[in-house]
Each structure stands twice: as C-alpha cells, then as structure tokens.
Enzyme design. Structure first.
Site, PDB file in Angstrom:
ATOM      1  N   SER A   1       5.273 -10.260  -4.829  1.00 39.13           N
ATOM      2  CA  SER A   1       6.655 -10.572  -5.232  1.00 39.13           C
ATOM      3  C   SER A   1       7.456 -10.618  -4.088  1.00 39.13           C
ATOM      4  O   SER A   1       8.954 -11.284  -4.103  1.00 39.13           O
ATOM      5  CB  SER A   1       7.329  -9.383  -6.039  1.00 39.13           C
TER       6      SER A   1
ATOM      7  N   PHE B   1       4.756 -10.731   2.698  1.00 40.84           N
ATOM      8  CA  PHE B   1       3.505 -11.525   2.914  1.00 40.84           C
ATOM      9  C   PHE B   1       2.804 -11.864   1.577  1.00 40.84           C
ATOM     10  O   PHE B   1       2.307 -12.901   1.659  1.00 40.84           O
ATOM     11  CB  PHE B   1       2.726 -10.758   3.937  1.00 40.84           C
TER      12      PHE B   1
ATOM     13  N   ALA C   1       0.709  -0.824  -9.270  1.00 42.47           N
ATOM     14  CA  ALA C   1      -0.736  -1.150  -8.942  1.00 42.47           C
ATOM     15  C   ALA C   1      -1.736  -0.101  -8.810  1.00 42.47           C
ATOM     16  O   ALA C   1      -2.885  -0.155  -8.959  1.00 42.47           O
ATOM     17  CB  ALA C   1      -0.628  -2.136  -7.661  1.00 42.47           C
TER      18      ALA C   1
ATOM     19  N   LEU D   1       0.356  -4.678  -0.677  1.00 41.23           N
ATOM     20  CA  LEU D   1       1.272  -3.378  -1.072  1.00 41.23           C
ATOM     21  C   LEU D   1       1.870  -2.805   0.073  1.00 41.23           C
ATOM     22  O   LEU D   1       1.203  -2.626   1.147  1.00 41.23           O
ATOM     23  CB  LEU D   1       0.526  -2.470  -1.957  1.00 41.23           C
ATOM     24  N   ALA D   2       3.188  -2.558   0.036  1.00 41.83           N
ATOM     25  CA  ALA D   2       3.844  -1.793   0.842  1.00 41.83           C
ATOM     26  C   ALA D   2       4.669  -0.826   0.113  1.00 41.83           C
ATOM     27  O   ALA D   2       5.491  -1.380  -0.662  1.00 41.83           O
ATOM     28  CB  ALA D   2       4.804  -2.503   1.886  1.00 41.83           C
TER      29      ALA D   2
ATOM     30  N   TYR E   1       4.452   3.064  16.461  1.00 40.22           N
ATOM     31  CA  TYR E   1       3.887   2.229  15.241  1.00 40.22           C
ATOM     32  C   TYR E   1       2.234   2.519  15.278  1.00 40.22           C
ATOM     33  O   TYR E   1       1.718   3.404  14.694  1.00 40.22           O
ATOM     34  CB  TYR E   1       4.027   0.955  15.048  1.00 40.22           C
TER      35      TYR E   1
END
Ligand code: NAI
Length: 399
Positions: free
Chosen positions: A50, A53, A113, A141-142, A237
């Site tokens: 949605s 990416f 999900a 997914l994030a 990161y």
C-alpha cells in the site's frame, strides 16, 4: 469536509484521498512512460503493497511493461469516526481502480500479514480465483511489531546501535526543526526482537506456506528489500539493530534460493536507496545524511523516488534479459548511484557543515518535506485542496 495535513513529530495524522489518487496516478504515468519491463512477472503477490517500495513495485509491474495482475496485502485503516483513514487505504483503492480500468486484476487484502488467517485466505484466493499460482512474491513489509504465534505477545523492533551510543540529529517535521537525538545501545533481547520483526523469518514462513499450498508457479521468484548505506551511517543502520535484521534477511534469501531451486525458482534481496517513506522517517539520527544525499543526488540529476527505483530494479535487474546482476554477496544493488564515490564525497562535505541553524539551506529539507507531504496526499500539483471531500462517498468505497 476540508482535509488539512496534521503532523505529530514525524507521523501524519491525516491523509488526503484525492491527493493519494494523484500520487498513485503520477507513479502510474512514470511507469507507463518507461514501459521497459520485458518478460516480467504476470501474477504477483506483494506483501506490504500500500505504500513505499511495495506500492511502487506493484505500479511498476502492472503499468511499466509487465502487465501483471497483482494481489496486495497491507495493514491500513479506512475512514471512521476516528479519522479520515490512512494514505495506504486510499492508495489501495485508487490503484485497484486504475489497474481494473486497464483490464488487470488488482485484489487487496487489508489485514495482518503475520496472521495465519490472512495467509490462508491469500493462498486460497491464488488457488481458486487467481489462476492457480503466482510467479513473483514481493516482500516489502515495514513494521515495528510482529506477534509471536506461540504466545500472542508482540516482538517489538528497536532502532538502536550495537555497542556504543550514537549522538546525532533528527528532523522533526511538525516543528520544521533538527533536534539532538541519542541512539542507545541495544540489549541482546532488543537485537533478537528486531531480527524477528524485520529479519527474514516471516518471509520464509510465507514462501513455505505458498510452496506447501502448491501456489508458486514453476520458476517463481521472490524478492525482499534492504538497505546498507555508506560507512558514515553504519553505526545507526548497518551495524545497528536494523542492519543486523537485514543481514538475517540477506541470509534468508540464500536459504530460500536453495529451497526454490526445487521448482526452478529464485530468491533475491535488492539493496535500495535511502528514501522518504512512512517507515524511514522514524530512523533516528538518519536525517542529516538523507538531507545531504537528496541535495547532492538532485544536483547530479541522480535522484530517484520509490517508483524510479522499482522501475529500474525490475527492468534492469530482476528481469534483466541476460542474467540478474548481483554483487559478491548475491545482492541486487540499486543503491549504486547513492554509493557512487563522487556522490558520497560531496555528501560527507555537506554533512560536516550542516547544523540545526542551516539544515534548510545546506540540505534538501524542502524536498524531504515535500516528499513526506506527498506520501500522505498533500502538496500535489493538480489537487484542489480548498474543495471539500465527501467523506460519506469515500466510506462506501472498499479497497
Ligand atoms: P512503508 O511504511 O512505506 O510500507 C510498509 C508496508 O507494509 C505498507 O504497505 C504497510 O501497510 C505494510 N504493513 C506493515 N505492517 C503490516 C502487517 N502487519 N500486515 C500487513 N501489511 C503490513 O515502508 P517502506 O519504506 O516501503 O519499506 C519497505 C521495505 O523496504 C522495508 O523492508 C524497508 O526496510 C526497505 N527499505 C526501505 C528504504 C527506505 O529508505 N525507505 C531503503 C531500503 C530498503
């Protein structure tokens, strides 16, 4: 109702439906003009479809040459007495409408999900209504949380360093300010939980289920997205909690690649460029880097948004007519322009100068904020923001 942007810190509390429609259309226009994905997937499942990416992947694969039918899974909120709903809710609706107009199937599942029910519904739909199988699964997914199926408790991801704390600065979009922030070192439990949420375990479970249900086409591919970045950002990161989770994702792609060999399939991770998305604005101390990066990449004519990245990735990498180009770690790299030596040298120079007083001049804050607003349907050319939105009509629209 007139909808205005309401921002708390780095979170948009409102979204503009007509603006989301325009933002989806702009991406569609880009993909159509490129139209260069040759022999791409025709039946695609996108987990996290949605926004960011995942949405750009869906648009590139539908409108950028492959003419794919798609199933999108996402976790979004529709309009209610609590608010207008999320941008992703409207992106799902307007993407589906645009795809259907061109004769494509665009099925949306809005739900968790991670839940066994959604997984089973998706597998059943593929088998019974989508032609029997998919030839590509995109894992995008994030999220900050994932339920532990054994206990029902939530694993929570952390945005922390490993070892030493890191002092830096983070944008506050609400206040248009750059504020001091400290990333604390993660505990072993933080690291393990972040790996559970953002590592490859859930991706592997999805692929296993689709294999068990026999709904992966012969030679099916799967791809997930990652970030590495330059050494200057490693403490935040690559060597922090998220980076450890991403290394797990990379290792999972090798496991899946072996597993899928049984059906002639392949699994990849694509390392992408740093971008403004709903998820990425949360990463503490990352803002100075991204502001300087945007400035330099735009000066060089190298800047890409999600759709430019995904169109390039699918046309030149995953569906490269010769072979999928990968690095020595078997990773697809579309962060190549970000990591160019000349780009990074200029970014490093700007980062030394940037501070809370000059970040709007030294860095590309205007571009950063513009992209953030656009993600939520605001500040788009061609949208009449003075016009009232008919919320009742929108409530009747389903994804
Ligand atoms: P995003 O926040 O724009 O999209 C996340 C998607 O996941 C949305 O569709 C959302 O609805 C869905 N989602 C979240 N939790 C869900 C759940 N429980 N069930 C179903 N759907 C759920 O995020 P973005 O930035 O596009 O991230 C996607 C991937 O790309 C992530 O793996 C991220 O690490 C990676 N990436 C992002 C970069 C960036 O700069 N934004 C750079 C490189 C990689």
């Amino acid at each position: 109702m007139i909808i205005k942007p309401v921002i708390k810190g780095v979170v948009a509390k409102t979204a503009h439906p007509e603006g989301c429609k325009q933002a989806v259309q702009n991406q569609i226009n880009f993909a159509k003009a490129e139209n260069n994905i040759v022999d791409g997937a025709k039946k695609v499942l996108i987990l996290g479809a949605s926004s960011g990416f995942g949405l750009a992947s869906r648009i590139a694969l539908t409108f950028g040459g492959a003419e794919a039918d798609t199933i999108g899974v996402s976790f979004e909120r529709g309009p209610s007495e609590k608010g207008v709903g999320t941008a992703g809710w409207y992106n799902n609706i307007f993407f589906r409408q645009a795809a259907e107009q061109e004769g494509r199937i665009a099925k949306n599942f809005v739900g968790d999900a991670f839940s066994p029910q959604i997984r089973q519904q998706v597998a059943d739909y593929i088998r019974d209504e989508f032609g029997g199988n998919v030839d590509l699964v995109v894992y995008s997914l994030a999220t900050g949380v994932r339920p532990n199926p054994a206990t029902g408790e939530l694993w929570r991801s952390s945005l922390k360093t490993v070892g030493e704390p890191f002092s830096g600065q983070t944008i506050n979009i609400e206040q248009n300010s750059l504020e001091d922030s400290v990333l604390e070192p993660a505990s072993a439990a933080d690291i393990a939980a972040t790996e559970k949420v953002m590592g490859g375990e859930d991706w592997q479970e999805w692929i296993q289920l689709l294999l068990d249900e026999n709904v992966l086409a012969p030679s099916a591919k799967t791809i997930a997205y990652s970030y590495i970045g330059p050494e200057a950002t490693y403490p935040i990161y690559h060597q922090g909690t998220l980076g450890i989770a991403k290394k797990h994702l990379h290792a999972t792609s090798d496991v899946l690649n072996k597993q899928l060999a049984s059906i002639g399939g392949e699994a990849y991770v694509s390392v992408c460029k740093a971008l403004v998305t709903k998820a990425s604005v949360f990463i503490p101390a990352f803002s100075p880097y991204i502001l300087c990066l945007f400035k330099v990449m735009k000066q060089h004519g190298l800047h890409e948004g999600c759709i430019e990245q995904m169109q390039r990735m699918y046309s030149q990498r995953l569906y490269n007519p010769t072979a999928v180009p990968v690095d020595e770690g078997r990773l697809i790299r579309v962060d190549d322009w970000e990591l160019r030596t000349d780009v990074q040298a200029e970014v490093a120079k700007l980062m030394k100068e940037l501070n809370a007083g000059n970040f709007t001049d030294i860095g590309d804050y205007q571009g950063y904020k513009q992209e953030f607003l656009e993600l939520n349907g605001f500040a788009l050319t061609g949208v009449d923001y003075a016009k009232a939105t008919d919320m009742e009509a929108l409530t009747l629209m389903q994804p």
